[in-house]
Design an enzyme around this catalytic site. Structure first.
Site, PDB file in Angstrom:
ATOM      1  N   CYS A 148       0.952  -1.173   0.137  1.00 45.19           N
ATOM      2  CA  CYS A 148      -0.128   0.082  -0.101  1.00 45.19           C
ATOM      3  C   CYS A 148       0.877   1.233  -0.015  1.00 45.19           C
ATOM      4  CB  CYS A 148      -1.001  -0.238   1.112  1.00 45.19           C
ATOM      5  SG  CYS A 148      -0.404  -0.602   2.771  1.00 45.19           S
ATOM      6  N   LYS A 204       9.704  -3.838   1.538  1.00 42.91           N
ATOM      7  CA  LYS A 204       9.049  -4.021   0.548  1.00 42.91           C
ATOM      8  C   LYS A 204       9.142  -2.728  -0.174  1.00 42.91           C
ATOM      9  CE  LYS A 204       5.735  -6.911   2.864  1.00 42.91           C
ATOM     10  NZ  LYS A 204       4.474  -6.846   3.567  1.00 42.91           N
ATOM     11  N   HIS A 241      -2.599   6.488   4.183  1.00 46.69           N
ATOM     12  CA  HIS A 241      -0.987   6.794   4.381  1.00 46.69           C
ATOM     13  C   HIS A 241      -0.707   7.918   3.827  1.00 46.69           C
ATOM     14  CE1 HIS A 241      -1.287   2.677   5.410  1.00 46.69           C
ATOM     15  NE2 HIS A 241      -0.537   2.101   4.628  1.00 46.69           N
TER      16      HIS A 241
HETATM   17  N1  LIG Z   1      -4.917  -3.650   4.741  1.00 43.40           N
HETATM   18  C1  LIG Z   1      -4.153  -2.906   3.803  1.00 43.40           C
HETATM   19  O1  LIG Z   1      -4.167  -1.707   3.686  1.00 43.40           O
HETATM   20  C2  LIG Z   1      -3.359  -3.725   2.724  1.00 43.40           C
HETATM   21  C3  LIG Z   1      -2.795  -3.365   1.564  1.00 43.40           C
HETATM   22  C4  LIG Z   1      -2.097  -3.877   0.835  1.00 43.40           C
HETATM   23  C5  LIG Z   1      -2.194  -5.182   1.034  1.00 43.40           C
HETATM   24  N2  LIG Z   1      -2.612  -5.782   2.009  1.00 43.40           N
HETATM   25  C6  LIG Z   1      -2.587  -7.358   2.104  1.00 43.40           C
HETATM   26  O2  LIG Z   1      -3.913  -7.822   2.025  1.00 43.40           O
HETATM   27  C7  LIG Z   1      -4.124  -9.164   2.687  1.00 43.40           C
HETATM   28  C8  LIG Z   1      -5.172  -8.800   3.397  1.00 43.40           C
HETATM   29  O3  LIG Z   1      -5.192  -7.890   4.429  1.00 43.40           O
HETATM   30  P1  LIG Z   1      -6.411  -7.450   5.437  1.00 43.40           P
HETATM   31  O4  LIG Z   1      -5.801  -5.893   5.772  1.00 43.40           O
HETATM   32  O5  LIG Z   1      -7.578  -7.264   4.444  1.00 43.40           O
HETATM   33  O6  LIG Z   1      -6.125  -8.410   6.169  1.00 43.40           O
HETATM   34  P2  LIG Z   1      -7.566  -8.725   7.525  1.00 43.40           P
HETATM   35  O7  LIG Z   1      -8.414  -7.524   7.653  1.00 43.40           O
HETATM   36  O8  LIG Z   1      -6.718  -9.435   8.638  1.00 43.40           O
HETATM   37  O9  LIG Z   1      -8.477  -9.884   6.810  1.00 43.40           O
HETATM   38  C9  LIG Z   1      -7.856 -11.063   6.467  1.00 43.40           C
HETATM   39  C10 LIG Z   1      -8.843 -12.026   5.488  1.00 43.40           C
HETATM   40  O10 LIG Z   1      -8.114 -13.393   5.440  1.00 43.40           O
HETATM   41  C11 LIG Z   1      -9.019 -14.290   5.852  1.00 43.40           C
HETATM   42  N3  LIG Z   1      -8.232 -15.424   6.551  1.00 43.40           N
HETATM   43  C12 LIG Z   1      -7.316 -15.288   7.371  1.00 43.40           C
HETATM   44  N4  LIG Z   1      -6.817 -16.528   7.722  1.00 43.40           N
HETATM   45  C13 LIG Z   1      -7.274 -17.376   6.854  1.00 43.40           C
HETATM   46  C14 LIG Z   1      -7.127 -18.796   6.452  1.00 43.40           C
HETATM   47  N5  LIG Z   1      -6.121 -19.488   7.162  1.00 43.40           N
HETATM   48  N6  LIG Z   1      -7.682 -19.256   5.346  1.00 43.40           N
HETATM   49  C15 LIG Z   1      -8.617 -18.462   4.737  1.00 43.40           C
HETATM   50  N7  LIG Z   1      -8.817 -17.167   4.761  1.00 43.40           N
HETATM   51  C16 LIG Z   1      -7.926 -16.476   5.962  1.00 43.40           C
HETATM   52  C17 LIG Z   1      -9.660 -13.674   6.986  1.00 43.40           C
HETATM   53  O11 LIG Z   1     -11.013 -14.293   7.039  1.00 43.40           O
HETATM   54  P3  LIG Z   1     -11.737 -14.603   8.618  1.00 43.40           P
HETATM   55  O12 LIG Z   1     -12.603 -13.261   8.750  1.00 43.40           O
HETATM   56  O13 LIG Z   1     -12.757 -16.000   8.257  1.00 43.40           O
HETATM   57  O14 LIG Z   1     -10.933 -14.859   9.559  1.00 43.40           O
HETATM   58  C18 LIG Z   1      -9.966 -12.251   6.347  1.00 43.40           C
HETATM   59  O15 LIG Z   1     -11.274 -12.390   5.449  1.00 43.40           O
HETATM   60  C19 LIG Z   1      -2.773  -9.459   3.460  1.00 43.40           C
HETATM   61  O16 LIG Z   1      -1.891 -10.226   2.484  1.00 43.40           O
HETATM   62  C20 LIG Z   1      -2.269  -7.982   3.574  1.00 43.40           C
HETATM   63  O17 LIG Z   1      -0.663  -7.869   3.391  1.00 43.40           O
HETATM   64  C21 LIG Z   1      -3.490  -5.224   2.899  1.00 43.40           C
END
Ligand SMILES: NC(=O)c1ccc[n+]([C@@H]2O[C@H](COP(=O)([O-])OP(=O)(O)OC[C@H]3O[C@@H](n4cnc5c(N)ncnc54)[C@H](OP(=O)(O)O)[C@@H]3O)[C@@H](O)[C@H]2O)c1
Length: 349
Positions: A148, A204, A241
């Site tokens: 991000c 990163k 950010h």
């Molecule tokens: N947040 C940002 O600004 C951002 C920006 C760029 C990239 N990312 C990347 O995007 C990804 C998600 O980030 P997020 O911020 O959305 O995280 P998050 O809010 O913690 O959400 C994680 C998601 O993954 C699911 N999950 C967790 N453990 C799992 C498993 N073992 N099997 C299948 N699904 C699982 C969760 O489902 P449950 O609800 O069922 O647990 C939830 O839907 C990460 O790789 C992160 O690095 C995030």
């Protein structure tokens, strides 16, 4: 219509996907996946909805499935992935055997033949897809978008590296808590506080930015050859950010020219008039106290970055500095994947 599925649909980024894909002219959500604890539940029952707008009616009754290809509807064409990186390493490759995977996770970003793309910056990296499919014997493929904070920085740098000779760049970030996911930063750690460390974030930013601003010769990526140093910090902001950027040029400095090149910057998504493409990827703020995350993160539906305080840096010859704000879960995550998918839909599918 192209049918799409979302992996990690209940999370911070997953919710943004749902918001951005509501009423999309080309993509329709037909499958939602999350962890085993959510699988089998209605989306509305499994999700802590955190966005200001209401959860769309169209997804409330969709039954979540587990995150593996056999649980996905056969009619899905594109899978948007926002799952934890450790899971993405293995499972995104499984999906790529049959599906187009547009991923936010860092697992495959720097891998050979897997394009890491910002459509305004390096759309030509999509040419890697043919090699990726041949090498793995896949019908689908993986395309990734950057971290991000990297997306916002790289968008702001593109018109600079295209028009001037850059010697070095330093960036100091002030990153929102939503960037760490729903359960990412405990409130006791961040309220009335600031955390001067985000695991792997500096690495990163330093590698992905040079990769994106490099060039692809049909086989390998040659990273941009200037020096880049990042210092990353978590601050008590929900979304958006902020980054303070310091650029040293090898050329004589002309601030008006730099501002002009940033303000007029457009890329392929603007030429193709893609649905999610902002008219102006970079918006120049003239007020002395802007950009600010609360006021500027939603610029052009969260798909533009805002740049302000563009000025000479007195400490080093031929140097300037500026501040930018970008929406981390829209331009920095879900919106980035959707724009990648729109470009793929236009050019490849
Ligand atoms: N947040 C940002 O600004 C951002 C920006 C760029 C990239 N990312 C990347 O995007 C990804 C998600 O980030 P997020 O911020 O959305 O995280 P998050 O809010 O913690 O959400 C994680 C998601 O993954 C699911 N999950 C967790 N453990 C799992 C498993 N073992 N099997 C299948 N699904 C699982 C969760 O489902 P449950 O609800 O069922 O647990 C939830 O839907 C990460 O790789 C992160 O690095 C995030």
């Amino acid at each position: 219509m192209i049918n799409v599925g979302i992996l990690g649909a209940t999370g911070m980024v997953g919710q943004r996907f749902i918001q951005l894909l509501e009423n999309h002219p080309d993509f329709e959500i037909t499958a939602l996946a999350a962890s085993f604890k959510s699988a089998g539940k209605r989306y509305e029952d499994a999700t802590n909805w955190y966005l200001d707008n209401e959860m769309p009616e169209s997804v409330k009754d969709i039954k979540l499935v587990e995150t593996n290809p056999s649980a996905m509807n056969n009619d899905v064409d594109i899978v948007f992935s926002s799952i934890p990186t450790e899971l993405a390493f293995k499972i995104e490759k499984e999906f790529a055997k049959d599906y187009v995977v547009a991923s936010n996770a860092s697992a495959h970003r720097m891998k050979k033949n897997i394009p890491l793309v910002i459509p305004e910056v390096n759309p030509e990296y999509l040419d890697m897809i043919e090699n990726q499919q041949k090498e793995n014997n896949w019908d689908g493929f993986i395309v990734t978008n950057p971290n991000c904070s990297t997306i916002a920085l790289t968008l702001s740098l593109k018109p600079i590296v295209d028009n001037f000779n850059v010697n070095s760049i330093r960036v100091s970030t002030m990153q929102a808590v939503s960037g760490a996911g729903y359960n990412g930063v405990p409130s006791m750690a961040i309220v009335d506080n600031l955390v001067p460390y985000i695991g792997n974030e500096e690495e990163k930013m330093e590698t992905e930015t040079l990769h994106l601003l490099g060039n692809y010769d049909g086989k390998n990526v040659h990273p941009a050859d200037f020096k880049l140093s990042a210092s990353c910090h978590r601050v008590p902001v929900i979304d958006g950010h902020t980054e303070a950027v310091f650029v040293e040029l090898d050329d004589d400095l002309n601030i008006e020219d730099i501002e002009d090149k940033m303000a007029n910057f457009k890329g392929l998504p603007q030429k193709l008039n893609l649905f999610s493409a902002p008219k102006n990827p970079i918006i120049i703020k003239k007020e002395e106290d802007r950009p600010q995350p609360r006021m500027d993160r939603n610029a052009e539906n969260g798909m533009s970055i805002s740049v302000g305080r563009l000025r000479k840096d007195q400490a080093i010859d031929n140097s300037f500095k500026y501040v930018l704000v970008g929406h981390n879960t829209i331009r920095g995550a879900a919106g980035a994947s959707v724009l990648n998918a729109e470009l793929i839909n236009d050019k490849i599918l």
